[in-house]
Design an enzyme around this catalytic site. Structure first.
Site, mmCIF file in Angstrom:
data_model
loop_
_atom_site.group_PDB
_atom_site.id
_atom_site.type_symbol
_atom_site.label_atom_id
_atom_site.label_comp_id
_atom_site.label_asym_id
_atom_site.label_seq_id
_atom_site.Cartn_x
_atom_site.Cartn_y
_atom_site.Cartn_z
ATOM 1 N N HIS A 1 0.893 -1.307 0.012
ATOM 2 C CA HIS A 1 -0.201 0.013 -0.074
ATOM 3 C C HIS A 1 0.748 1.437 0.012
ATOM 4 O O HIS A 1 2.123 1.151 0.165
ATOM 5 C CB HIS A 1 -1.003 -0.058 1.226
ATOM 6 C CG HIS A 1 -0.381 0.117 2.618
ATOM 7 N ND1 HIS A 1 -0.082 -0.774 3.258
ATOM 8 C CD2 HIS A 1 0.330 1.200 3.174
ATOM 9 C CE1 HIS A 1 0.290 -0.464 4.503
ATOM 10 N NE2 HIS A 1 0.775 0.877 4.467
ATOM 11 N N GLU B 1 -3.807 3.562 1.714
ATOM 12 C CA GLU B 1 -4.375 3.764 2.957
ATOM 13 C C GLU B 1 -4.339 5.377 3.074
ATOM 14 O O GLU B 1 -3.430 6.154 3.149
ATOM 15 C CB GLU B 1 -3.132 3.136 3.828
ATOM 16 C CG GLU B 1 -3.222 3.547 5.472
ATOM 17 C CD GLU B 1 -2.085 3.063 6.394
ATOM 18 O OE1 GLU B 1 -2.197 3.452 7.476
ATOM 19 O OE2 GLU B 1 -0.802 2.756 5.669
ATOM 20 N N HIS C 1 2.307 11.953 -7.188
ATOM 21 C CA HIS C 1 0.790 11.589 -7.279
ATOM 22 C C HIS C 1 0.796 9.981 -7.308
ATOM 23 O O HIS C 1 1.637 9.254 -6.955
ATOM 24 C CB HIS C 1 0.443 11.696 -8.651
ATOM 25 C CG HIS C 1 1.411 11.069 -9.707
ATOM 26 N ND1 HIS C 1 2.419 11.903 -10.365
ATOM 27 C CD2 HIS C 1 1.237 9.953 -10.393
ATOM 28 C CE1 HIS C 1 2.695 11.050 -11.477
ATOM 29 N NE2 HIS C 1 2.463 9.952 -11.396
ATOM 30 N N GLU D 1 -3.225 10.570 -10.968
ATOM 31 C CA GLU D 1 -3.203 10.506 -12.470
ATOM 32 C C GLU D 1 -4.136 9.431 -12.970
ATOM 33 O O GLU D 1 -4.186 8.382 -12.579
ATOM 34 C CB GLU D 1 -1.593 10.200 -12.729
ATOM 35 C CG GLU D 1 -1.362 10.028 -14.207
ATOM 36 C CD GLU D 1 -0.110 9.716 -14.634
ATOM 37 O OE1 GLU D 1 0.618 9.790 -15.677
ATOM 38 O OE2 GLU D 1 0.746 8.952 -13.558
#
Length: 321
Positions: A173, A235, A262, A308
């Protein structure tokens, strides 16, 4: 290509971070078991992109096209930073520039994995033995970004195990801090089409964690189930009370000092996905039609983090770049 767009086909493809010295950074992430899948060079604009991901035979995304994967790391190197003694990355964890928190790998045997990292000379923000939480560690990459290390098995099951197989690791994550959990969950669930897989409430410590993701190859997760064996999750960390402070805001990583750039979602039909987002009245950082690059778009989440949006190559049969 799909004639419409369905968020069930979406994937949390990558997390972009800027790095000072790409050779050192690639070496570190290679050591953690990630492979360099693709390097894109843009000499006119004076930057290179390095896409790394887990690609061992047992990896979830093994052998797939670049944008048909989850849990990649994109390293952005702006030419010359490696020779600039004054250039320093913002890792997202130092006031007053907090926002992005960390990436996280899940491993087979956490004690053996952490010892291997330490023996290689890499530093830790938190070792397994530090503090109250003995089941997680945070290694530091060459720029000081935090990489959380978690185990996929209970700690007691791996006690004393000396071996670790980097081919079994997952990029589990990416953590970002959010000001208003309600607004952020609404955005990532209703706008970006993610599902809430797990919630962790730490009431005494004053924060909640929310783990979101797409079904991907592993299918939908049951709320509350262990998510350590998955890749490509997001998360959200919410510290209680921040939503009540009008003056409070997190650093998006793209204003100075820069660091995190990003997260990226790959979609089945880029034009239809952007039409859908337009209909949901998102805040755009860059529409498809803006600028030179007509094959990427960027939307802004409630905290101003960039998301994005790119085409998943599996649906077109051709590479994006």
């Amino acid at each position: 290509m799909a004639s419409t767009t369905d968020t069930k086909n979406y994937k949390l493809n990558h997390t972009m971070i800027r790095v000072k010295d790409p050779q050192e950074s690639v070496k570190f992430y290679n050591f953690l078991g990630l492979s360099l899948l693709k390097k894109l060079s843009f000499p006119d604009a004076k930057f290179d992109l390095y896409f790394l991901g887990y690609d061992a035979p047992g990896a979830v995304s093994h052998g797939k096209n670049l944008f048909d994967r989850e849990g990649l790391i994109e390293l952005t190197h702006n030419y010359g930073t490696e020779n600039d003694p004054n250039y320093k990355i913002n890792n997202g964890n130092v006031e007053p520039y907090r926002g992005f928190g960390h990436t996280c790998i899940s491993v087979d045997n956490i004690q053996a994995a952490c010892k291997r990292i330490e023996d290689a000379g890499y530093k830790f923000q938190k070792k397994l033995t530090d503090g109250k939480m003995k089941h997680i560690a945070f290694a530091l990459d060459p720029d000081g970004y935090w990489v959380e290390v978690i185990g996929r098995k209970p700690l007691e099951e791996t006690e004393g195990v000396k071996e670790t197989d980097v081919g079994s690791y997952r990029m589990n994550h990416t953590m970002i801090r959010v000001k208003d959990a309600e607004k952020s969950l609404k955005f990532y669930e209703e706008v970006m089409g993610m599902s809430l897989f797990r919630t962790h409430e730490a009431k005494e410590a004053g924060f909640n964690l929310y783990f979101l993701g797409y079904p991907g190859e592993q299918g939908p997760a049951v709320e509350g189930a262990n998510t350590a064996d998955r890749e490509g999750l997001l998360e959200l960390t919410w510290n209680y009370g921040t939503e009540k402070d009008e003056a409070f805001s997190y650093h998006d990583g793209n204003k100075g000092p820069q660091g995190f750039g990003h997260i990226c979602v790959s979609v089945d039909n880029l034009e239809k996905a952007c039409e859908r987002l337009e209909g949901l009245e998102v805040n755009w950082k860059k529409r498809l039609t803006d600028g030179r690059m007509k094959n990427v778009a960027f939307v802004l989440d409630p905290d101003g983090y960039w998301v994005e949006v790119v085409q998943n190559e599996r649906f077109t049969g051709q590479a994006n770049f």
